[in-house]
Design a protein around this motif. Structure first.
Motif, short mmCIF file in Angstrom:
data_model
loop_
_atom_site.label_atom_id
_atom_site.label_comp_id
_atom_site.label_asym_id
_atom_site.label_seq_id
_atom_site.Cartn_x
_atom_site.Cartn_y
_atom_site.Cartn_z
N GLU A 36 0.83 -1.21 0.00
CA GLU A 36 0.00 0.00 0.00
C GLU A 36 0.86 1.25 0.00
O GLU A 36 0.59 2.22 -0.74
N ILE A 37 1.93 1.24 0.81
CA ILE A 37 2.82 2.41 0.87
C ILE A 37 3.52 2.61 -0.47
O ILE A 37 3.65 3.75 -0.96
N GLU A 38 3.95 1.52 -1.11
CA GLU A 38 4.59 1.63 -2.41
C GLU A 38 3.62 2.16 -3.46
O GLU A 38 3.99 2.96 -4.33
N LEU A 39 2.36 1.73 -3.37
CA LEU A 39 1.34 2.22 -4.31
C LEU A 39 1.12 3.72 -4.12
O LEU A 39 0.97 4.47 -5.11
N LEU A 40 1.09 4.18 -2.88
CA LEU A 40 0.93 5.61 -2.62
C LEU A 40 2.12 6.40 -3.20
O LEU A 40 1.94 7.49 -3.77
N ARG A 41 3.31 5.86 -3.06
CA ARG A 41 4.48 6.54 -3.60
C ARG A 41 4.42 6.61 -5.12
O ARG A 41 4.76 7.62 -5.74
N CYS A 42 3.97 5.50 -5.75
CA CYS A 42 3.84 5.50 -7.21
C CYS A 42 2.75 6.45 -7.68
O CYS A 42 2.77 6.92 -8.83
N SER A 43 1.78 6.73 -6.80
CA SER A 43 0.68 7.64 -7.14
C SER A 43 1.04 9.10 -6.92
O SER A 43 0.22 9.98 -7.19
N GLY A 44 2.24 9.36 -6.42
CA GLY A 44 2.68 10.74 -6.27
C GLY A 44 2.87 11.20 -4.84
O GLY A 44 3.31 12.33 -4.62
N ALA A 45 2.53 10.37 -3.85
CA ALA A 45 2.70 10.77 -2.46
C ALA A 45 4.18 10.80 -2.10
O ALA A 45 4.94 9.89 -2.48
N THR A 46 4.61 11.81 -1.39
CA THR A 46 5.99 11.91 -0.96
C THR A 46 6.19 11.13 0.34
O THR A 46 5.23 10.85 1.06
N PRO A 47 7.44 10.77 0.67
CA PRO A 47 7.68 10.09 1.94
C PRO A 47 7.18 10.89 3.14
O PRO A 47 6.67 10.31 4.10
N ALA A 48 7.30 12.21 3.09
CA ALA A 48 6.82 13.02 4.20
C ALA A 48 5.30 12.91 4.35
O ALA A 48 4.77 12.85 5.47
N GLN A 49 4.57 12.88 3.24
CA GLN A 49 3.12 12.74 3.31
C GLN A 49 2.71 11.38 3.87
O GLN A 49 1.78 11.27 4.65
N ILE A 50 3.42 10.34 3.45
CA ILE A 50 3.12 9.00 3.96
C ILE A 50 3.40 8.93 5.46
O ILE A 50 2.63 8.33 6.22
N LYS A 51 4.49 9.56 5.89
CA LYS A 51 4.79 9.59 7.32
C LYS A 51 3.69 10.30 8.09
O LYS A 51 3.27 9.83 9.16
N ARG A 52 3.21 11.42 7.57
CA ARG A 52 2.13 12.14 8.27
C ARG A 52 0.88 11.28 8.35
O ARG A 52 0.16 11.30 9.35
N MET A 53 0.58 10.51 7.29
CA MET A 53 -0.60 9.67 7.31
C MET A 53 -0.49 8.59 8.39
O MET A 53 -1.41 8.41 9.20
N VAL A 54 0.64 7.87 8.41
CA VAL A 54 0.80 6.78 9.37
C VAL A 54 0.89 7.31 10.80
O VAL A 54 0.30 6.75 11.73
N VAL A 55 1.62 8.41 10.98
CA VAL A 55 1.72 9.00 12.32
C VAL A 55 0.36 9.53 12.77
O VAL A 55 -0.02 9.40 13.94
N GLY A 56 -0.41 10.09 11.84
CA GLY A 56 -1.76 10.54 12.19
C GLY A 56 -2.65 9.39 12.61
O GLY A 56 -3.44 9.51 13.56
N GLU A 57 -2.56 8.26 11.91
CA GLU A 57 -3.32 7.08 12.31
C GLU A 57 -2.94 6.64 13.71
O GLU A 57 -3.81 6.34 14.55
N ALA A 58 -1.63 6.62 13.98
CA ALA A 58 -1.17 6.19 15.30
C ALA A 58 -1.64 7.14 16.40
O ALA A 58 -2.01 6.71 17.50
N ALA A 59 -1.64 8.44 16.10
CA ALA A 59 -2.10 9.42 17.10
C ALA A 59 -3.58 9.24 17.42
O ALA A 59 -3.99 9.28 18.58
N VAL A 60 -4.39 9.01 16.38
CA VAL A 60 -5.82 8.79 16.60
C VAL A 60 -6.05 7.53 17.42
O VAL A 60 -6.85 7.52 18.38
N ILE A 61 -5.35 6.46 17.09
CA ILE A 61 -5.53 5.20 17.81
C ILE A 61 -5.04 5.33 19.24
O ILE A 61 -5.67 4.83 20.19
N GLY A 62 -3.89 6.00 19.44
CA GLY A 62 -3.39 6.20 20.79
C GLY A 62 -4.35 7.01 21.65
O GLY A 62 -4.59 6.70 22.81
N LEU A 63 -4.93 8.07 21.05
CA LEU A 63 -5.89 8.90 21.78
C LEU A 63 -7.14 8.09 22.13
O LEU A 63 -7.65 8.17 23.25
N ALA A 64 -7.62 7.30 21.17
CA ALA A 64 -8.81 6.48 21.42
C ALA A 64 -8.53 5.45 22.52
O ALA A 64 -9.37 5.22 23.41
N GLY A 65 -7.35 4.83 22.47
CA GLY A 65 -7.02 3.85 23.50
C GLY A 65 -6.94 4.47 24.88
O GLY A 65 -7.41 3.88 25.87
#
Length: 447
Positions: free
Chosen positions: A86-115
């Motif tokens: 999925e990450i490789e597909l996002l990169r091939c679609s034009g997402a930069t490594p910084a954008q992918i990092k923000r997405m994954v870190v954002g997911e982790a922040a939401v899950i951590g807050l919910a937990g």
């Protein structure tokens, strides 16, 4: 990218269930024990009760924070590695490594807050139950009321969120090609090497410092206990390299005993050693901490009984703390072990299907996974036992003038039985579930 992170969680909640469970349990443990700090600081609490509560919160809070970090880090690492395509597909679609990092870190922040939010009520109930236990054993005055305030909430949310975000950032940084991974080279894991080396050095120092204490010093158990914990952490950090070494030694005996299933197991594990680190970490830490703590407490109890003295409040506090710590470790590490194994095994559904399509029978696939689980259990138990023994021997020498505890191997067999049972049952159950899907269908779904 944060909006994309929210959509990813909403569309595939099952993928994030393991991380949510780790965050929830971790926040619950941290807030439960840190609520004792709030209770100790309340008006009208006597000095003896306040000292007991603060000591319990400080010691177990430290253990809890360490466990939470490893649990969330290992779970997020498995999660991110399962999303490489999925990450490789996002990169091939034009997402930069910084954008992918923000997405994954954002997911982790939401899950951590919910937990952390979900853990508030259980932590309040758990803190009250702990206070009742201390009062039942006359370690805390009956007139002390439980308080759940700023310290519990702040520590729970801060540790859970910071750990989630930090672990997600490190995991996705490796997945997006940092450190040379993008060029086809294996990441060196320099941070893990440094952290593991520091833990081993600190653990060895803590164990060695045991000989500087007298047998009657109140803090005698602290040095070898923390030394054993840090050694367990250090071994867990180096578990991929240690696993490869063990497989090199055992490759031929396993192949001779288990046949094709053993050959496949060794080959797969050598290639997946880095990914299996998330499974080995809770195994090593659980075995090391539980074995060391239970044996040290047994030696301490025997020494107190032999002296003929009545146990003081401090002795009762220490025993209660140790048993509570072991109980938390058993529950927490077993849940994380099962969670990591389930995620790692269920992710291999396509691999199992391809093996069946080229001629492997379901029994051979199950035998392969069972052999892998047994090798993981042996490696994790061996490393954890070595770390525990390094702490037990100095403590026993100083406290009772003998080299080894007189309790025998019963405690160790109990710890090993729990670790092996959790590993093998999870491996077998998850594999059977994956094999229920027809091979051709599993491959087409993966494609």
């Amino acid at each position: 990218m944060f909006t994309l992170a929210l959509r990813s969680i909403r569309q595939r909640p099952g993928r994030f269930a393991g991380t949510l469970l780790a965050a929830f349990l971790g926040a619950a443990i941290i807030m439960t024990f840190n609520s004792l700090h709030d209770t100790a600081g309340a008006a009208g609490v006597d000095d003896t009760s306040a000292e007991t509560l603060s000591l319990s919160a400080g010691v177990v809070g430290g253990y809890g924070t360490l466990l939470v970090f490893f649990a969330i880090a290992s779970t997020l690492t498995v999660n991110v590695r399962q999303r490489e395509e999925e990450i490789e597909l996002l990169r091939c679609s034009g997402a930069t490594p910084a954008q992918i990092k923000r997405m994954v870190v954002g997911e982790a922040a939401v899950i951590g807050l919910a937990g952390a939010l979900l853990a508030i009520l259980p932590a309040m109930l758990g803190g009250r139950a702990l206070l009742d236990m201390f009062q039942d054993t006359d370690q805390v005055a009956e007139n002390v009321d439980h308080a759940f305030g700023f310290i519990a909430l702040y520590s729970g949310f801060a540790v859970t969120l910071l750990t989630s975000v930090g672990a997600a950032f490190l995991a996705v940084r490796r997945a997006t090609g940092a450190g040379g991974a993008a060029k086809g080279r294996r990441p060196r894991g320099r941070a893990r090497t440094i952290a593991g080396g520091a833990a081993l050095v600190a653990g060895a120092g803590g164990v060695s410092s045991t000989f500087a204490f007298e047998s009657t010093d109140p803090g005698l158990m602290a040095a070898p206990a923390w030394g054993a914990i840090l050694l367990s952490v250090g071994f867990a950090m180096f578990s991929p390299a240690l696993l490869r070494t063990a497989l090199g030694w055992l490759r031929r005996p396993i192949g001779a005993v288990a046949g094709p299933s053993g050959y496949l197991a060794v080959r797969n594990m050598r290639q997946r050693a880095e990914r299996l680190a998330g499974v080995l970490m809770p195994l090593v830490v659980f075995t090391g901490i539980a074995t060391a703590t239970l044996y040290m407490q047994a030696v301490e109890n025997e020494a107190l009984d032999a002296s003929g003295l009545t146990r003081a409040v401090d002795d009762k506090n220490l025993e209660t703390l140790n048993l509570t710590v072991v109980g938390i470790i058993v529950a927490f590490c077993c849940v994380m072990l099962i969670n990591s194994l389930y995620a790692a095994t269920s992710y291999r559904r396509e691999e199992f299907a391809r093996q069946r399509l080229v001629g492997a029978t379901p029994a051979q696939v199950q035998g392969m996974v069972l052999t892998e689980g047994l090798l993981l259990a042996v490696t994790g138990v061996g490393l954890g036992s070595a770390a525990a023994l390094a702490g037990i021997v100095p403590f026993t020498v100083v406290r009772s003038d003998t080299v080894l505890p007189q309790q025998g191997l019963g405690i160790w067999f109990g710890v090993v039985a729990i670790a092996v049972a959790a590993t093998l049952v999870t491996c077998v159950a998850t594999t059977r579930r994956a094999l229920r899907v027809p091979a051709a269908e599993a491959v087409s779904l993966a494609a």
